[in-house]
Scaffold this motif. Structure first.
Motif, PDB file in Angstrom:
ATOM      1  N   ASP A  34       2.502   9.041   3.124  1.00  0.00           N
ATOM      2  CA  ASP A  34       1.609   9.477   2.056  1.00  0.00           C
ATOM      3  C   ASP A  34       0.236   9.669   2.669  1.00  0.00           C
ATOM      4  N   ILE A  35       0.013  10.843   3.218  1.00  0.00           N
ATOM      5  CA  ILE A  35      -1.207  11.096   3.974  1.00  0.00           C
ATOM      6  C   ILE A  35      -2.010  12.211   3.335  1.00  0.00           C
ATOM      7  N   GLU A  54      -2.663   3.447   7.909  1.00  0.00           N
ATOM      8  CA  GLU A  54      -4.077   3.319   8.255  1.00  0.00           C
ATOM      9  C   GLU A  54      -4.459   1.850   8.461  1.00  0.00           C
ATOM     10  N   GLU A  83       3.449   5.180   4.755  1.00  0.00           N
ATOM     11  CA  GLU A  83       2.808   5.847   5.876  1.00  0.00           C
ATOM     12  C   GLU A  83       2.933   7.361   5.832  1.00  0.00           C
ATOM     13  N   ASN A 136      -3.787   3.607   3.267  1.00  0.00           N
ATOM     14  CA  ASN A 136      -2.346   3.442   3.122  1.00  0.00           C
ATOM     15  C   ASN A 136      -1.823   2.423   4.144  1.00  0.00           C
ATOM     16  N   PHE A 137      -0.538   2.209   4.109  1.00  0.00           N
ATOM     17  CA  PHE A 137       0.135   1.261   5.012  1.00  0.00           C
ATOM     18  C   PHE A 137      -0.217   1.525   6.471  1.00  0.00           C
ATOM     19  N   ARG A 141       0.830  -1.210   0.000  1.00  0.00           N
ATOM     20  CA  ARG A 141       0.000   0.000   0.000  1.00  0.00           C
ATOM     21  C   ARG A 141       0.865   1.260   0.000  1.00  0.00           C
ATOM     22  N   ALA A 142       0.241   2.394  -0.188  1.00  0.00           N
ATOM     23  CA  ALA A 142       0.973   3.661  -0.149  1.00  0.00           C
ATOM     24  C   ALA A 142       1.683   3.793   1.190  1.00  0.00           C
ATOM     25  N   ASP A 147     -11.850   0.299   0.717  1.00  0.00           N
ATOM     26  CA  ASP A 147     -11.021   0.603  -0.457  1.00  0.00           C
ATOM     27  C   ASP A 147     -11.879   0.698  -1.715  1.00  0.00           C
ATOM     28  N   ARG A 204      -8.890   6.986  -2.728  1.00  0.00           N
ATOM     29  CA  ARG A 204      -7.786   6.041  -2.782  1.00  0.00           C
ATOM     30  C   ARG A 204      -7.896   5.015  -1.661  1.00  0.00           C
ATOM     31  N   ARG A 205      -7.112   3.976  -1.786  1.00  0.00           N
ATOM     32  CA  ARG A 205      -7.113   2.921  -0.775  1.00  0.00           C
ATOM     33  C   ARG A 205      -6.496   3.421   0.537  1.00  0.00           C
TER      34      ARG A 205
END
Length: 462
Positions: A37-38, A145, A35, A142-143, A32-33, A130, A139-140
């Motif tokens: 990338d918020i 979350e 952490e 992220n790591f 996933r994106a 997601d 978007r999905r």
């Protein structure tokens, strides 16, 4: 009596299968994106929590934010709470070696079986959120979350009596902030992640103040005037009680001792003299004072003293892996997770107080979005020379680039560039040994660098 061969083989097979499943879970989460990338939204994590029945409401929370000292303070709080007989959950980041370190139950990384179960519970819900998010142009998760969702599910299932939860980044929009902490803790606020949190300390403090909730107690470490004013305004706005280091509690005395320091603390409810803390540096003594105040606030609203003998026992067992930690002797190798100038300043002060190196070689690996020059400038007076390298992170600053920056600060004759970390460690040790018994190595610049040097020297657990 030894288990029968067939039973032992079956147990070994189960352990192997658990390890395989955990590796798959880690790979899925890491896909996933990242952490950092918020976005300014808690919609996705809130949606998952609602579908899960809001597990984060099943236990009280001590919620921590700040620029430096969060993980050390979290571990201290956790240790005292466990000494009080409470079952604890602890969520911290990043990890040194194993993702399971981030989700601790009763002071230990979450067992593989419990991680597998918690992930199985939340994965269908994460997938559903997601899909809905992507359909609406979002978007999905992220790591980070996703990992928060797993942690809260695991804590509710355990169950824990209290969770000690460290934010990942900031406060207001951090995925952990779907909880309402009974106690919130603000460690020192300084400049870091300025591209995400704001250009000055006041802006960063405003973002971090988002974890201060109505009718809660907020325990704040010593702060810059701008940060302190922001915290006061937020506490008044939401109706929280704010207690401040230096005014309501704090360190009253400290002295260097063999293997650590002797610290006396004035808490919210009592004085606690002569606590042996097996950690170095004034910053760790301050972290301890904050931790004690946070526990006092949690168990008795700040009005009930903690048992002194209990605190003595808890403090003596405190550890903070990767924070000014000696991981080898002859020569001494120290690792520290300092990754910004504020952390580096605390590191230098503690080094000068606790160690007497005649020659100290720096082993530096820094992440690209950090203030590398600021870190280098703080470290320059205490390092005889530096070996520049990189850790395994995809965000690591290119060693050639870091070497050029280091040469501007240290001079070219004091800088060696070795792109491979194991080779760089060997080179740093060789340079330190040239000065005989008084030489040492300091590996720093990133949590990842500290963790990987620990691992290279045989320290596999944190």
């Amino acid at each position: 009596m030894s288990p029968r061969p067939d039973a032992a083989a079956a147990a070994a097979a189960r352990r192997l299968e658990e390890r395989r499943q955990v590796r798959e879970i880690e790979a899925e989460i890491l896909s996933r994106a990242p952490e950092n990338d918020i976005g300014p939204s808690l919609e996705r994590i809130r949606a998952v929590m609602r579908l899960a029945g809001d597990p984060q409401r099943a236990f009280p929370v001590i919620h921590l934010t700040g620029t430096n000292g969060k993980t050390s303070t979290s571990r201290m709080i956790d240790t005292v709470l466990r000494e009080l007989g409470l079952r604890t959950g602890r969520f911290t980041s990043p990890h040194l070696h194993d993702m399971r370190e981030r989700i601790a139950l009763s002071g230990k990384p979450i067992p593989r079986t419990k991680l597998i179960a918690a992930y199985a519970d939340v994965k269908p819900l994460v997938d559903l959120v997601d899909a809905r998010s992507l359909e609406s142009g979002g978007r999905r998760l992220n790591f980070f979350e996703t990992l928060v969702a797993v942690a809260y599910a695991a804590f509710a299932d355990a169950p824990v009596d209290v969770a000690v939860v460290e934010v990942g980044l900031g406060g207001t929009w951090d995925a952990t902030n779907v909880v309402d902490g009974r106690v919130s803790v603000i460690t020192p606020v300084d400049l870091d992640h300025t591209h995400l949190l704001g250009p000055d300390i006041g802006s960063i403090a405003a973002e971090k103040s988002g974890i201060i909730k109505p009718d809660a107690v907020t325990v704040s470490a010593l702060q810059d005037d701008d940060a302190a004013e922001v915290l006061r305004e937020r506490a008044e706005q939401v109706g929280a009680r704010l207690v401040l280091e230096g005014t309501d509690f704090g360190v009253t005395a400290r002295a260097v001792a063999v293997g650590g320091q002797l610290v006396s603390v004035r808490g919210l409810a009592a004085d606690y003299p002569d606590l042996f803390l097996p950690l170095h540096g004034a910053h760790q003594a301050q972290n301890l004072a904050v931790a004690i105040a946070a526990v006092e606030a949690f168990v008795g609203g700040g009005e009930q003293p903690l048992d002194h003998d209990l605190l003595l026992t808890a403090c003596a067992s405190m550890a903070s892996p990767g924070r000014l930690e000696v991981v080898r002797r002859s020569p001494t190798v120290v690792v520290d997770a300092a990754h910004n100038p504020h952390g580096a300043r605390a590191l230098v002060t503690a080094l000068e107080e606790a160690f007497t190196f005649t020659r100290l070689v720096g082993l530096l690996g820094i992440v690209a979005d950090k203030d590398a020059v600021g870190i280098l400038e703080v470290l320059e007076p205490v390092l005889s020379e530096v070996v520049v390298t990189r850790n395994s992170s995809h965000r690591a600053l290119d060693p050639a680039r870091l070497g050029r920056l280091a040469a501007e600060v240290f001079g070219e004759h004091r800088v060696t560039v070795v792109p491979n970390l194991p080779d760089a460690l060997e080179q740093a040790v060789t340079l330190a040994e040239a000065d005989g018994l008084g030489g040492g190595v300091l590996a720093t610049g990133s949590v990842i660098t500290a963790g990987e040097v620990r691992l290279l020297l045989g320290h596999e657990e944190a």
